[in-house]
Design a protein around this motif. Sequence first.
Motif, PDB file in Angstrom:
ATOM      1  N   THR A   2     -10.287  16.211  22.627  1.00 18.80           N
ATOM      2  CA  THR A   2     -10.685  17.703  22.806  1.00 18.80           C
ATOM      3  C   THR A   2     -10.327  18.097  24.277  1.00 18.80           C
ATOM      4  O   THR A   2     -11.117  17.345  25.190  1.00 18.80           O
ATOM      5  CB  THR A   2     -11.848  17.950  22.653  1.00 18.80           C
ATOM      6  OG1 THR A   2     -12.368  17.441  21.277  1.00 18.80           O
ATOM      7  CG2 THR A   2     -12.571  19.305  22.576  1.00 18.80           C
ATOM      8  N   ARG A   4     -11.311  20.146  27.422  1.00 15.59           N
ATOM      9  CA  ARG A   4     -12.258  20.780  28.045  1.00 15.59           C
ATOM     10  C   ARG A   4     -12.167  21.888  28.916  1.00 15.59           C
ATOM     11  O   ARG A   4     -11.703  21.709  30.092  1.00 15.59           O
ATOM     12  CB  ARG A   4     -13.219  19.833  28.745  1.00 15.59           C
ATOM     13  CG  ARG A   4     -13.807  18.430  27.849  1.00 15.59           C
ATOM     14  CD  ARG A   4     -14.035  17.375  28.660  1.00 15.59           C
ATOM     15  NE  ARG A   4     -15.034  16.309  27.929  1.00 15.59           N
ATOM     16  CZ  ARG A   4     -14.411  15.546  26.830  1.00 15.59           C
ATOM     17  NH1 ARG A   4     -13.095  15.513  26.636  1.00 15.59           N
ATOM     18  NH2 ARG A   4     -15.153  14.643  26.291  1.00 15.59           N
ATOM     19  N   LYS A  14     -15.014  32.369  25.158  1.00 18.44           N
ATOM     20  CA  LYS A  14     -14.516  32.246  23.851  1.00 18.44           C
ATOM     21  C   LYS A  14     -12.872  31.858  24.036  1.00 18.44           C
ATOM     22  O   LYS A  14     -12.325  32.240  24.813  1.00 18.44           O
ATOM     23  CB  LYS A  14     -14.676  33.399  23.204  1.00 18.44           C
ATOM     24  CG  LYS A  14     -14.159  34.725  23.270  1.00 18.44           C
ATOM     25  CD  LYS A  14     -14.216  35.869  22.339  1.00 18.44           C
ATOM     26  CE  LYS A  14     -13.612  37.122  23.075  1.00 18.44           C
ATOM     27  NZ  LYS A  14     -14.025  38.333  22.010  1.00 18.44           N
ATOM     28  N   ALA A  17      -8.969  28.014  18.646  1.00 15.92           N
ATOM     29  CA  ALA A  17      -8.754  26.757  18.546  1.00 15.92           C
ATOM     30  C   ALA A  17      -8.547  26.304  17.189  1.00 15.92           C
ATOM     31  O   ALA A  17      -8.645  26.965  16.355  1.00 15.92           O
ATOM     32  CB  ALA A  17      -9.964  25.774  19.183  1.00 15.92           C
ATOM     33  N   LEU A  29     -12.722  20.143  17.543  1.00 13.63           N
ATOM     34  CA  LEU A  29     -11.560  20.994  18.024  1.00 13.63           C
ATOM     35  C   LEU A  29     -10.755  20.463  18.946  1.00 13.63           C
ATOM     36  O   LEU A  29     -10.964  19.740  19.629  1.00 13.63           O
ATOM     37  CB  LEU A  29     -12.314  22.207  18.631  1.00 13.63           C
ATOM     38  CG  LEU A  29     -13.429  22.992  17.889  1.00 13.63           C
ATOM     39  CD1 LEU A  29     -13.778  24.378  18.799  1.00 13.63           C
ATOM     40  CD2 LEU A  29     -13.072  23.354  16.563  1.00 13.63           C
ATOM     41  N   ARG A  31      -9.237  21.979  21.320  1.00 19.58           N
ATOM     42  CA  ARG A  31      -9.690  22.651  22.786  1.00 19.58           C
ATOM     43  C   ARG A  31     -11.006  23.409  22.702  1.00 19.58           C
ATOM     44  O   ARG A  31     -11.438  23.963  21.362  1.00 19.58           O
ATOM     45  CB  ARG A  31      -8.652  23.553  23.263  1.00 19.58           C
ATOM     46  CG  ARG A  31      -8.302  24.560  22.586  1.00 19.58           C
ATOM     47  CD  ARG A  31      -6.825  25.214  22.875  1.00 19.58           C
ATOM     48  NE  ARG A  31      -7.057  25.751  24.108  1.00 19.58           N
ATOM     49  CZ  ARG A  31      -7.031  26.914  24.486  1.00 19.58           C
ATOM     50  NH1 ARG A  31      -7.006  27.895  23.415  1.00 19.58           N
ATOM     51  NH2 ARG A  31      -6.892  27.297  25.694  1.00 19.58           N
ATOM     52  N   THR A  32     -11.779  23.575  23.785  1.00 18.13           N
ATOM     53  CA  THR A  32     -13.112  24.223  23.438  1.00 18.13           C
ATOM     54  C   THR A  32     -13.483  24.724  24.704  1.00 18.13           C
ATOM     55  O   THR A  32     -13.428  24.110  25.780  1.00 18.13           O
ATOM     56  CB  THR A  32     -14.394  23.232  22.909  1.00 18.13           C
ATOM     57  OG1 THR A  32     -15.472  23.807  22.618  1.00 18.13           O
ATOM     58  CG2 THR A  32     -14.703  22.157  23.833  1.00 18.13           C
ATOM     59  N   PHE A  34     -17.079  24.907  24.814  1.00 13.82           N
ATOM     60  CA  PHE A  34     -18.516  24.568  24.785  1.00 13.82           C
ATOM     61  C   PHE A  34     -18.616  23.449  25.428  1.00 13.82           C
ATOM     62  O   PHE A  34     -17.919  22.436  25.378  1.00 13.82           O
ATOM     63  CB  PHE A  34     -18.755  24.399  23.063  1.00 13.82           C
ATOM     64  CG  PHE A  34     -18.850  25.337  22.060  1.00 13.82           C
ATOM     65  CD1 PHE A  34     -20.243  25.659  21.631  1.00 13.82           C
ATOM     66  CD2 PHE A  34     -17.892  26.209  21.941  1.00 13.82           C
ATOM     67  CE1 PHE A  34     -20.592  26.841  20.736  1.00 13.82           C
ATOM     68  CE2 PHE A  34     -18.205  27.366  20.908  1.00 13.82           C
ATOM     69  CZ  PHE A  34     -19.569  27.628  20.334  1.00 13.82           C
ATOM     70  N   LEU A  48     -18.871  29.431  15.503  1.00 15.55           N
ATOM     71  CA  LEU A  48     -17.233  29.295  15.270  1.00 15.55           C
ATOM     72  C   LEU A  48     -16.840  30.170  14.077  1.00 15.55           C
ATOM     73  O   LEU A  48     -17.354  30.221  13.022  1.00 15.55           O
ATOM     74  CB  LEU A  48     -16.706  27.894  14.660  1.00 15.55           C
ATOM     75  CG  LEU A  48     -17.242  26.707  15.728  1.00 15.55           C
ATOM     76  CD1 LEU A  48     -16.727  25.410  15.232  1.00 15.55           C
ATOM     77  CD2 LEU A  48     -16.755  26.842  17.082  1.00 15.55           C
ATOM     78  N   THR A  60     -24.020  20.956  21.395  1.00 12.45           N
ATOM     79  CA  THR A  60     -22.673  20.309  21.476  1.00 12.45           C
ATOM     80  C   THR A  60     -22.713  19.021  22.376  1.00 12.45           C
ATOM     81  O   THR A  60     -23.347  18.961  23.365  1.00 12.45           O
ATOM     82  CB  THR A  60     -21.675  21.303  22.365  1.00 12.45           C
ATOM     83  OG1 THR A  60     -21.822  22.722  21.696  1.00 12.45           O
ATOM     84  CG2 THR A  60     -20.224  20.686  22.408  1.00 12.45           C
ATOM     85  N   HIS A  70     -19.214  19.549  18.213  1.00 11.75           N
ATOM     86  CA  HIS A  70     -19.845  20.807  17.918  1.00 11.75           C
ATOM     87  C   HIS A  70     -20.670  20.837  16.645  1.00 11.75           C
ATOM     88  O   HIS A  70     -20.427  20.712  15.630  1.00 11.75           O
ATOM     89  CB  HIS A  70     -18.845  22.117  17.477  1.00 11.75           C
ATOM     90  CG  HIS A  70     -17.805  22.140  18.617  1.00 11.75           C
ATOM     91  ND1 HIS A  70     -16.799  21.143  18.982  1.00 11.75           N
ATOM     92  CD2 HIS A  70     -17.806  22.854  19.899  1.00 11.75           C
ATOM     93  CE1 HIS A  70     -16.003  21.423  19.954  1.00 11.75           C
ATOM     94  NE2 HIS A  70     -16.572  22.694  20.433  1.00 11.75           N
ATOM     95  N   ALA A  87     -13.955  30.036  19.008  1.00 11.89           N
ATOM     96  CA  ALA A  87     -14.996  29.329  19.296  1.00 11.89           C
ATOM     97  C   ALA A  87     -15.790  30.295  20.328  1.00 11.89           C
ATOM     98  O   ALA A  87     -15.112  30.482  21.514  1.00 11.89           O
ATOM     99  CB  ALA A  87     -14.685  28.139  19.772  1.00 11.89           C
TER     100      ALA A  87
END
Length: 237
Positions: A2, A4, A14, A17, A29, A31-32, A34, A48, A60, A70, A87
């Motif tokens: 993922t 970050r 937001k 993803a 996901l 990418r995120t 969170f 989501l 998370t 998540h 997201a």
Amino acid sequence: MTERVYLDEPDTPKLTATVLASRAAGIVLDRTVFYARGGGQPGDTGVLRWAGGETVIIDTVKGEGAEILHQPAPNAVPPPAGTIVEAVIDWQRRHALMRMHTTLHLLCSLIKGAAVTGGSIGAEKSRLDFDLPASPAKEAIEADLNALIAADHKVSIGWVDESVLDTDPGLVRTMSVQPPRGSGRLRLIRIGEADAPVDLQPCGGTHVSRTGEIGPMRVAKIENKGKQNRRIIIAPG
């Protein structure tokens, strides 16, 4: 793995993803934004959304390897693998945690020479524990803390080779938590100018971009937690 996004773009609330996996332990996901719980900072909450559905995220956390999980609300219907989602974090909560986290770095800069033995970050109150034989003056700490906040120092993110921990171990103030090793890179949070920083520490958490964003803070309490342990609790002023 993922990506970050929050590590370099903490102000991004937001993004779009793709769901890599949807398991009982959580949704992964590609990418995120969170933040995954760690270093005393809680994991992000939010939602989501995708065509035809949405899932509320209540926490998370870190998963296996570089995964971020998540965690959906109980009985929620998660999006299947391959779904493109929006997201969205709970920005009000995240920004409160960012203000608190940066304030704790400022507090750390005021308690010079004392190792940090523990800490916790919350939206309503936060704390740091210091290896100190005597409590500092509450009023003086609060005044100095708010002076640093009002000075509107720049907060910047930098990356260096992790070998700097071998040549400059004093960068790490925490006794209970050490920066992760193995990736080859170390993330540094600098408050102030490069040639004379107010504070410079390894940190994987999220922070505001300037101390002026924090707003007034108060030292709610200073507690004795042992012969050599002093707990300083802060809260929004």
